[in-house]
Design an enzyme around this catalytic site. Structure first.
Site, short mmCIF file in Angstrom:
data_model
loop_
_atom_site.label_atom_id
_atom_site.label_comp_id
_atom_site.label_asym_id
_atom_site.label_seq_id
_atom_site.Cartn_x
_atom_site.Cartn_y
_atom_site.Cartn_z
CG ASP A 53 -49.70 -9.16 -47.25
OD1 ASP A 53 -49.86 -8.53 -48.53
OD2 ASP A 53 -48.80 -8.51 -46.38
NE ARG A 61 -48.89 -11.02 -42.84
CZ ARG A 61 -47.75 -11.10 -43.35
NH1 ARG A 61 -47.19 -11.77 -42.75
NH2 ARG A 61 -47.21 -10.63 -43.91
NE ARG A 121 -44.64 -14.37 -49.25
CZ ARG A 121 -44.48 -13.04 -49.98
NH1 ARG A 121 -42.86 -12.97 -49.85
NH2 ARG A 121 -45.11 -12.44 -50.50
CG HIS A 152 -44.32 -9.37 -54.96
ND1 HIS A 152 -44.03 -10.64 -55.21
CD2 HIS A 152 -44.36 -8.99 -54.32
CE1 HIS A 152 -43.73 -11.01 -53.55
NE2 HIS A 152 -45.39 -9.84 -53.16
CG HIS A 164 -39.61 -7.69 -46.91
ND1 HIS A 164 -40.32 -8.81 -47.88
CD2 HIS A 164 -41.46 -7.94 -46.59
CE1 HIS A 164 -40.77 -8.71 -47.71
NE2 HIS A 164 -41.59 -8.28 -47.09
CG ASP A 236 -44.51 -5.05 -52.60
OD1 ASP A 236 -45.39 -5.35 -51.36
OD2 ASP A 236 -43.98 -6.15 -52.32
#
Length: 309
Positions: A53, A61, A121, A152, A164, A236
């Site tokens: 990611d 990351r 984002r 997504h 999440h 995902d």
């Protein structure tokens, strides 16, 4: 057709030896792995994808190794489309230099629903701009030899919550066509080599209206038929997100995703890779996964792996 999360060299090697088509570098992985991927390829001796990611902003990351870059929202506010494409290429070159071949980016959800999980984002609250800027970023990644992944699908921006944390329900499907699906239409047309990640949102009017898109054959059907999308479709994360993990184990979720139409099932949390493989084999033997579904997904993945230089 499996892409499990890995945390270090030994973990990655064991899962690749089991036959997976790719590995996902989790945010809690040993940073040393980023310097060991080329050696891992030599030892494994066959093509495989390495995914991460890396969107820029708050989702990038190992930025102490891979660099710091602005959020998608900041990119769109301060750069032209050509400049964003160049930024995507810059990021892609760094990722590829470390042996990473798939970036789960860009997010092309449309912001505006007040969801923290989307926010900066997203490139824009304008659906067409979100698609245009996302496509530019994706073209940059692709030019560097890194597979871009639009996410997504079919759109998280106006969902009722964060996948999440639990179930998230989008507006009804007819409403999605006029807003949330527009960036995907724009992006697929402008960056046809990119892949797509199917999210865990429940979409009223899509199939039974209760199954998350990532496990819903109607979502993949919409992707293939309405958008004429022929590229790779990832799920995902099937373990790190409560929209799935609250109700299903990884041994249940992976076969369900593959049966629905996913080409690669993605998950991050620790798991017994052989138990997941056994569950998939059982799903094929009992008819949950149709042989044609298995063949079509495996062909797409193999075509992708054959293209890795």
């Amino acid at each position: 057709m499996l892409m499990p999360g890995v945390v270090n060299y030994g973990d990655a090697k064991a899962k690749l030896d089991a036959g997976v088509g790719g590995i996902f570098i989790t945010s809690w992985a040993d940073p040393a792995l980023l310097y060991q991927l080329h050696g891992l390829r030599e030892e494994v001796g066959r093509p495989f994808d390495v995914a991460i990611d890396f969107e820029g902003g708050r989702v990038q990351r190992f930025s102490h190794i891979l660099g710091e870059h602005p959020s998608p929202r900041d990119l769109a506010a301060t750069m032209t489309l050509d400049e964003v494409e160049a930024k995507g290429a810059e990021i892609g070159q760094t990722l590829r230099a470390h042996g990473i071949t798939v970036d789960f980016a860009p997010v092309i959800d449309v912001d505006g629903g007040g969801l923290e999980v989307v926010g900066d984002r997203s490139f824009s609250e304008d659906p067409r701009l979100a698609g245009d800027y996302g496509a530019a970023f994706a073209r940059g990644l692709e030019s560097a030899g890194v597979k871009a992944v639009f996410k997504h699908y079919p759109g998280h921006g106006r969902a009722s919550g964060d996948t999440h944390l639990g179930e998230a329900v989008t507006p009804a499907l007819p409403d999605m066509f006029g807003h949330d699906l527009i960036p995907f239409e724009e992006a697929f047309a402008q960056a046809p080599e990119a892949a797509v990640m199917v999210g865990h949102m429940v979409v009223p009017g899509l199939g039974d209206g209760t199954t998350p898109a990532s496990l819903n054959n109607h979502a993949y059907g919409l992707l293939r038929s309405h958008h004429n999308f022929n590229g790779l479709a990832y799920t995902d994360d099937l373990t790190g997100m409560a929209a799935i993990s609250n109700t299903m184990s990884i041994e249940q979720a992976v076969p369900a995703a593959l049966a629905a139409g996913a080409d690669q099932a993605l998950w991050s949390s620790a798991s017994d890779i052989n138990a997941v493989i056994d569950a998939c084999v059982y799903a094929v033997e009992t008819g949950q996964i149709h042989p044609y579904r298995l063949e079509s997904g495996a062909q797409r993945v193999q075509h992708r792996l054959d293209s890795i230089q």
